[in-house]
Design an enzyme around this catalytic site. Structure first.
Site, PDB file in Angstrom:
ATOM      1  N   ASN A 155       0.756  -1.403   0.049  1.00  0.00           N
ATOM      2  CA  ASN A 155      -0.010  -0.077  -0.003  1.00  0.00           C
ATOM      3  C   ASN A 155       0.890   1.202   0.101  1.00  0.00           C
ATOM      4  O   ASN A 155       0.482   2.300  -0.406  1.00  0.00           O
ATOM      5  CB  ASN A 155      -1.127  -0.208   1.261  1.00  0.00           C
ATOM      6  CG  ASN A 155      -0.234  -0.019   2.585  1.00  0.00           C
ATOM      7  OD1 ASN A 155       0.903  -0.403   2.744  1.00  0.00           O
ATOM      8  ND2 ASN A 155      -1.112   0.467   3.497  1.00  0.00           N
ATOM      9  N   GLY A 231       3.013  -5.271   7.600  1.00  0.00           N
ATOM     10  CA  GLY A 231       1.929  -6.022   6.691  1.00  0.00           C
ATOM     11  C   GLY A 231       0.829  -6.418   7.604  1.00  0.00           C
ATOM     12  O   GLY A 231       0.503  -5.758   8.717  1.00  0.00           O
ATOM     13  N   GLU A 253       5.048  -3.673  12.292  1.00  0.00           N
ATOM     14  CA  GLU A 253       4.086  -2.714  11.992  1.00  0.00           C
ATOM     15  C   GLU A 253       2.927  -3.163  11.284  1.00  0.00           C
ATOM     16  O   GLU A 253       3.063  -3.910  10.089  1.00  0.00           O
ATOM     17  CB  GLU A 253       4.692  -1.715  10.978  1.00  0.00           C
ATOM     18  CG  GLU A 253       5.777  -0.743  11.548  1.00  0.00           C
ATOM     19  CD  GLU A 253       5.634   0.219  12.596  1.00  0.00           C
ATOM     20  OE1 GLU A 253       4.129   0.333  12.705  1.00  0.00           O
ATOM     21  OE2 GLU A 253       6.301   0.926  13.194  1.00  0.00           O
ATOM     22  N   CYS A 287      -2.958   1.779   6.900  1.00  0.00           N
ATOM     23  CA  CYS A 287      -2.995   1.033   8.201  1.00  0.00           C
ATOM     24  C   CYS A 287      -3.574   1.985   9.401  1.00  0.00           C
ATOM     25  O   CYS A 287      -3.976   1.617  10.443  1.00  0.00           O
ATOM     26  CB  CYS A 287      -1.471   0.436   8.801  1.00  0.00           C
ATOM     27  SG  CYS A 287      -0.300   1.923   8.669  1.00  0.00           S
ATOM     28  N   GLU A 461       9.016   3.116  14.147  1.00  0.00           N
ATOM     29  CA  GLU A 461       9.803   3.597  13.052  1.00  0.00           C
ATOM     30  C   GLU A 461       9.843   5.231  12.951  1.00  0.00           C
ATOM     31  O   GLU A 461       8.586   5.782  13.303  1.00  0.00           O
ATOM     32  CB  GLU A 461       9.069   3.173  11.674  1.00  0.00           C
ATOM     33  CG  GLU A 461       9.316   1.458  11.926  1.00  0.00           C
ATOM     34  CD  GLU A 461       8.828   0.712  10.306  1.00  0.00           C
ATOM     35  OE1 GLU A 461       8.243   1.264   9.632  1.00  0.00           O
ATOM     36  OE2 GLU A 461       9.647  -0.151   9.686  1.00  0.00           O
TER      37      GLU A 461
HETATM   38  N1  LIG Z   1       1.668  -0.581  10.801  1.00  0.00           N
HETATM   39  C1  LIG Z   1       1.888  -0.032   9.562  1.00  0.00           C
HETATM   40  O1  LIG Z   1       3.058   0.624   9.533  1.00  0.00           O
HETATM   41  C2  LIG Z   1       1.390  -0.740   8.171  1.00  0.00           C
HETATM   42  C3  LIG Z   1       1.710   0.093   7.192  1.00  0.00           C
HETATM   43  C4  LIG Z   1       1.294  -0.534   5.969  1.00  0.00           C
HETATM   44  C5  LIG Z   1       0.425  -1.747   5.797  1.00  0.00           C
HETATM   45  N2  LIG Z   1       0.014  -2.193   7.037  1.00  0.00           N
HETATM   46  C6  LIG Z   1      -0.833  -3.262   7.078  1.00  0.00           C
HETATM   47  O2  LIG Z   1      -0.436  -4.328   6.228  1.00  0.00           O
HETATM   48  C7  LIG Z   1      -1.688  -5.025   5.679  1.00  0.00           C
HETATM   49  C8  LIG Z   1      -1.830  -4.845   4.055  1.00  0.00           C
HETATM   50  O3  LIG Z   1      -0.449  -5.078   3.523  1.00  0.00           O
HETATM   51  P1  LIG Z   1      -0.346  -6.612   2.487  1.00  0.00           P
HETATM   52  O4  LIG Z   1      -1.959  -6.974   2.031  1.00  0.00           O
HETATM   53  O5  LIG Z   1       0.783  -6.414   1.859  1.00  0.00           O
HETATM   54  O6  LIG Z   1      -0.042  -7.383   3.818  1.00  0.00           O
HETATM   55  P2  LIG Z   1       0.504  -8.808   3.909  1.00  0.00           P
HETATM   56  O7  LIG Z   1       0.619  -9.331   5.292  1.00  0.00           O
HETATM   57  O8  LIG Z   1      -0.508  -9.764   3.006  1.00  0.00           O
HETATM   58  O9  LIG Z   1       1.879  -8.793   3.228  1.00  0.00           O
HETATM   59  C9  LIG Z   1       2.861  -8.012   3.357  1.00  0.00           C
HETATM   60  C10 LIG Z   1       4.221  -8.443   2.949  1.00  0.00           C
HETATM   61  O10 LIG Z   1       4.236 -10.042   3.558  1.00  0.00           O
HETATM   62  C11 LIG Z   1       4.716 -10.706   2.636  1.00  0.00           C
HETATM   63  N3  LIG Z   1       4.066 -12.253   3.035  1.00  0.00           N
HETATM   64  C12 LIG Z   1       2.950 -12.580   2.822  1.00  0.00           C
HETATM   65  N4  LIG Z   1       3.025 -13.927   3.409  1.00  0.00           N
HETATM   66  C13 LIG Z   1       4.251 -14.250   3.812  1.00  0.00           C
HETATM   67  C14 LIG Z   1       4.913 -15.246   4.305  1.00  0.00           C
HETATM   68  N5  LIG Z   1       4.269 -16.361   4.657  1.00  0.00           N
HETATM   69  N6  LIG Z   1       6.278 -15.206   4.597  1.00  0.00           N
HETATM   70  C15 LIG Z   1       6.930 -14.232   4.182  1.00  0.00           C
HETATM   71  N7  LIG Z   1       6.296 -13.099   3.607  1.00  0.00           N
HETATM   72  C16 LIG Z   1       5.095 -13.153   3.611  1.00  0.00           C
HETATM   73  C17 LIG Z   1       4.040 -10.238   1.443  1.00  0.00           C
HETATM   74  O11 LIG Z   1       4.694 -10.738  -0.020  1.00  0.00           O
HETATM   75  C18 LIG Z   1       4.016  -8.856   1.601  1.00  0.00           C
HETATM   76  O12 LIG Z   1       5.573  -8.394   1.021  1.00  0.00           O
HETATM   77  C19 LIG Z   1      -2.956  -4.425   6.433  1.00  0.00           C
HETATM   78  O13 LIG Z   1      -3.235  -5.119   7.387  1.00  0.00           O
HETATM   79  C20 LIG Z   1      -2.179  -3.088   6.898  1.00  0.00           C
HETATM   80  O14 LIG Z   1      -2.978  -2.563   7.904  1.00  0.00           O
HETATM   81  C21 LIG Z   1       0.459  -1.799   8.140  1.00  0.00           C
HETATM   82  O1  LIG Z   2      -0.295   2.281   5.610  1.00  0.00           O
HETATM   83  C1  LIG Z   2       0.666   2.585   5.947  1.00  0.00           C
HETATM   84  C2  LIG Z   2       1.642   3.788   6.434  1.00  0.00           C
HETATM   85  O2  LIG Z   2       2.363   3.525   7.428  1.00  0.00           O
HETATM   86  C3  LIG Z   2       0.405   4.900   6.251  1.00  0.00           C
HETATM   87  S1  LIG Z   2       1.231   6.319   6.623  1.00  0.00           S
HETATM   88  O3  LIG Z   2       1.378   7.136   5.382  1.00  0.00           O
HETATM   89  O4  LIG Z   2       2.719   6.178   7.285  1.00  0.00           O
HETATM   90  O5  LIG Z   2       0.257   7.365   7.584  1.00  0.00           O
END
Ligand SMILES: NC(=O)c1ccc[n+]([C@@H]2O[C@H](COP(=O)([O-])OP(=O)(O)OC[C@H]3O[C@@H](n4cnc5c(N)ncnc54)[C@H](O)[C@@H]3O)[C@@H](O)[C@H]2O)c1
Ligand SMILES: O=C[C@H](O)CS(=O)(=O)O
Length: 485
Positions: A155, A231, A253, A287, A461
């Site tokens: 994202n 993720g 995160e 997120c 972070e």
């Molecule tokens: N807290 C934060 O800063 C933050 C920021 C961005 C997104 N997110 C969260 O991420 C999610 C959306 O992103 P997404 O759909 O890419 O998440 P995801 O967990 O499906 O994937 C994230 C990453 O993990 C990898 N991955 C998936 N399964 C794996 C495995 N078994 N082993 C190793 N790597 C693996 C994916 O290829 C990708 O690179 C949402 O829940 C969002 O809230 C959190």
């Molecule tokens: O969703 C992921 C990012 O951490 C959001 S932000 O741009 O850092 O607020």
């Protein structure tokens, strides 16, 4: 399409070796059009272990550099990112779908982490501790953890990478990044610019391919001393378990479910603008998006009317079009989840005030949606929607809404609008979240610690705290000082 076409890189460099995509490569598509953007190499455990070997060698030399030298390389990387921001933004929009204006914002936001850690690199201080005996001197020095593995989401395909790579390099570490399979080109472009800035071969490697196999190699290697993951919470838990056997330092995160609270005494117009930013940025795919909007009874109807009116002005379309406010969702499963949350809410009594279904553009475009009459037993209250749906909950008292807001296993971001100073302290302190926006819907910045509590993650972070994630504190005890001994 790009001023510098070499930034659309589809090969992976590991040490001196170049891996091309070939027919087995992973296909990357534009979510707005489903057009194929290209292929990247489909690599796995063997290539990951090779990258780890190169990282170990490069890290030793990098850590031995003076801090100023590391800072200068990061500063050059920052300048190159800003100079190429238009191309980097277009790559984001092509592979992730967000509007170009948001993509440019992401590039500059991501660059701000590189700038921040170029400065912080020269301020990694240790300390001396007054000893309890005359013949000893106690010191603490802070050293890089070593080789870091990072796994990032789709994202924010640019900023989620610089938010890890910049502090890692500033601390003296090496880092291997596995980007999301949907958005590898942003990562590869950043690595290209890092190489141009003088980051030595092997120090920062982007590896594309099979997530499970790459992740398994990263988490099982005893030479990887740190995993930084951004993720979903489910994948974060899996990787945390996989890191246990080698007791790695980890940063997580993870997912969010942000409450957005509007009190009777709030500036309703400001609250509506705050809700639009907090809810609909990246078409609701962040997120820290407002996932639940709580409005006190006295202003509930006025707020809903104003939000609906404001949402009617927003344009859904291809992110490359200059007037687009809301781009497509990343894929069909994202659309299915949004529709499922709406259907569940309607089946349990919610009312649709705006939108509620697929957009006439088809594909993964969805109408911005406002629901009312929602309650906590609905999926939309308990799960992260990750789409352009604003469920509005009515509440009566401060005590009631704090209980509702905290009723979640997530604890990333929260927001509230009030003009009561005393209330801002009471509510800010009682919300169980890592970050709280007060009278604003936009809180993320490199200078502040980004991160969550509960099942939204571990560690921070950005800010000066972000460097600690890549450092170990070593205690030195020097004895035999007292000549009398
Ligand atoms: N807290 C934060 O800063 C933050 C920021 C961005 C997104 N997110 C969260 O991420 C999610 C959306 O992103 P997404 O759909 O890419 O998440 P995801 O967990 O499906 O994937 C994230 C990453 O993990 C990898 N991955 C998936 N399964 C794996 C495995 N078994 N082993 C190793 N790597 C693996 C994916 O290829 C990708 O690179 C949402 O829940 C969002 O809230 C959190
Ligand atoms: O969703 C992921 C990012 O951490 C959001 S932000 O741009 O850092 O607020």
């Amino acid at each position: 399409m790009l001023k510098d076409r070499s930034l659309l890189c589809d090969s992976v460099r590991i040490g001196e070796g170049i891996y091309e995509a070939g027919v087995e490569g992973l296909t990357v598509t534009n979510p707005a059009t489903s057009a194929c953007l290209g292929n990247v190499p489909n690599l796995g455990g063997t290539e990951t272990e090779l990258a780890i070997r190169h990282a170990r060698k490069a890290q030793a030399d990098w850590a031995a550099q003076p801090a100023k030298a590391r800072a200068e390389v990061l500063q050059r990387w920052f300048v190159l990112i800003v100079e190429n921001a238009d191309d980097l933004a277009r790559i984001i929009t092509l592979e992730q779908g967000k509007p170009l204006k948001e993509a440019k914002g992401e590039v500059l936001y991501g660059a701000s982490y590189v700038e921040w850690y170029a400065e912080e690199a020269r301020r990694i201080y240790g300390e001396t501790i007054p000893a309890t005996s005359r013949d000893k001197r106690l010191l603490v020095i802070r050293q890089p953890v070593g080789v870091v593995a990072a796994i990032t989401p789709w994202n924010f395909p640019n900023a989620m990478i610089t938010r890890k790579v910049a502090p890692a390099l500033a601390a003296g570490c090496a880092i291997i990044v596995k980007p999301a399979e949907q958005t590898p080109f942003s990562a590869l472009a950043l690595a290209t610019l890092a190489e141009r800035a003088g980051v030595p071969p092997g120090l920062f490697t982007v590896i594309t391919g099979d997530a499970r196999r790459i992740g398994a190699a990263m988490t099982s290697s005893p030479f990887v001393r740190k995993l930084s993951f951004t993720g979903s919470t489910d994948v974060g838990k899996l990787l945390m378990r996989q890191c246990a056997d080698t007791v790695k330092k980890i940063s997580l995160e993870l997912g969010g479910n942000a409450p957005f609270i509007v009190f009777d005494d709030a500036d309703v117009e400001a609250a509506v603008e705050g809700a639009v930013v907090a809810k609909f940025r990246n078409t609701g795919q962040t997120c820290v998006c407002a996932n639940r909007i709580y409005v006190q009874s006295g202003v509930h109807d006025a707020f809903v009317a104003a939000l609906v009116k404001r949402m009617r002005t927003m344009k859904v379309g291809d992110g490359q079009a200059g007037d687009t406010d809301l781009g497509p969702l990343i894929d069909v499963s994202a659309i299915d989840k949004v529709q499922a949350h709406i259907s569940d809410a309607i089946a349990n009594g919610a009312r649709i005030e705006l939108g509620g279904t697929h957009h006439s553009l088809g594909g993964t475009f969805f109408q911005p949606t406002v629901l009312t009459g929602v309650h906590h037993e609905m999926r939309i209250a308990r799960e992260e929607t990750f789409g352009p749906v604003a469920p509005v909950f009515r509440f009566d008292t401060e005590e009631e809404v704090i209980t509702l807001a905290n009723d979640s296993e997530y604890g990333l971001a929260a927001y509230f609008f009030t003009r009561d100073l005393a209330r801002s302290w009471r509510v800010g302190e009682r919300l169980e979240y890592g970050m709280v926006g007060i009278n604003t819907g936009l809180i993320s910045t490199a200078e502040a610690p980004f991160g969550g509590i509960k099942q939204s993650g571990l560690g921070r972070e950005g800010s000066r705290l972000g460097l600690d994630e890549y450092l170990e504190a070593k205690y030195l005890c020097v004895g035999g000082i007292d000549e009398g001994n």
